[in-house]
Design a protein around this motif. Structure first.
Motif, PDB file in Angstrom:
ATOM      1  N   GLY A 181       0.789  -1.224   0.000  1.00  0.00           N
ATOM      2  CA  GLY A 181       0.000   0.000   0.000  1.00  0.00           C
ATOM      3  C   GLY A 181       0.818   1.269   0.000  1.00  0.00           C
ATOM      4  N   GLY A 182       2.050   1.217  -0.532  1.00  0.00           N
ATOM      5  CA  GLY A 182       2.889   2.404  -0.594  1.00  0.00           C
ATOM      6  C   GLY A 182       3.693   2.661   0.654  1.00  0.00           C
ATOM      7  N   LYS A 183       3.938   1.641   1.468  1.00  0.00           N
ATOM      8  CA  LYS A 183       4.720   1.804   2.686  1.00  0.00           C
ATOM      9  C   LYS A 183       6.193   1.984   2.349  1.00  0.00           C
ATOM     10  CE  LYS A 183       5.240  -0.181   7.307  1.00  0.00           C
ATOM     11  NZ  LYS A 183       4.837  -1.293   8.215  1.00  0.00           N
ATOM     12  N   LEU A 184       6.883   2.814   3.132  1.00  0.00           N
ATOM     13  CA  LEU A 184       8.307   3.074   2.921  1.00  0.00           C
ATOM     14  C   LEU A 184       9.137   2.294   3.932  1.00  0.00           C
ATOM     15  CD1 LEU A 184       8.142   6.910   2.286  1.00  0.00           C
ATOM     16  CD2 LEU A 184       9.051   5.242   0.676  1.00  0.00           C
ATOM     17  N   TYR A 185      10.219   1.688   3.436  1.00  0.00           N
ATOM     18  CA  TYR A 185      11.158   0.945   4.281  1.00  0.00           C
ATOM     19  C   TYR A 185      12.568   1.474   4.040  1.00  0.00           C
ATOM     20  CZ  TYR A 185       7.406  -2.548   4.703  1.00  0.00           C
ATOM     21  OH  TYR A 185       6.216  -3.190   4.947  1.00  0.00           O
TER      22      TYR A 185
END
Length: 217
Positions: A181-185
């Motif tokens: 869902g567009g999460k940043l890591y």
């Protein structure tokens, strides 16, 4: 009155001199805090999908083999609109299908002309659908769009793009994961590429975007 005005000017000058170092110190502290603080969680080491199947994308090349019909067998590119055209089959959608799915669709299209057609589709040049491609932007030596493959890691990606530039903030890099869902890591590319720290290697997912920022220092 003149002495009061002179005193006011001196006080203002002293106050200004005291403020300059304070402002500089505060600005430097903010910059250092921004460099040292990683606001994103580390990317999961294991993220690959074990049951992943390759899907055909625009600009792939497929070798179509129609058993006992060599005149219908050929190597053809998938058009930018995701369709293919072969003898007796016009504008057949190929985008997003597995080779097996495309084989069955071609057999259904050919059954009108050939008795019990048997079709084999072999992908010989890979680009993949846009929603599965890996994109690398920022301070990579060769920012690129790469086809995803099963068990692909960030180390594979960095080798493909030629590593980091001299201006890269490798440990400030991050993965934009469409599948989550567009999460940043966060990812530690400097440790991985420059120091050979294999513990910094992580799995990629179809559609990931690797963002490599420029270093402040």
């Amino acid at each position: 009155m003149e002495s009061i005005a002179k005193s006011s000017r001196i006080a203002a000058m002293l106050t200004g001199h005291r403020l300059v170092p304070a402002v500089l110190a505060a600005t430097l502290a903010l910059l250092l805090a921004g460099c040292q603080t990683q606001p994103y969680p580390p990317a999961p080491v294991t993220a690959a999908t074990p049951d992943y199947d390759y899907h055909i994308g625009p600009l792939d090349t497929v070798n179509v083999i129609v058993w006992r019909n060599p005149e219908l067998s050929m190597s053809i590119p998938v058009r930018p609109d995701g369709k293919i055209t072969t003898p007796l089959v016009d504008d057949l959608p190929a985008l997003g299908k597995t080779p097996t799915e495309l084989e069955r669709d071609m057999e259904k299209a050919l059954v009108k002309y050939i008795r019990d057609p048997v079709v084999t589709v072999i992908v010989t040049s890979f680009a993949g659908p846009a929603n599965e491609q890996i994109r690398v932007v920022g301070e990579a030596t060769k920012p690129s769009v790469l086809p995803y493959r099963k068990n692909m890691t960030v180390l594979d990606v960095m080798i493909a793009v030629g590593g980091l530039t001299d201006f890269a903030d490798g440990n400030g890099a991050r993965i934009f994961r469409v599948a989550d869902g567009g999460k940043l890591y966060s990812v530690r590319l400097r440790d991985l590429v420059k120091r050979g720290d294999i513990t910094a290697n992580v799995d990629m997912r179809p559609g990931d975007i690797l963002i490599i920022p420029q270093s402040w220092f």
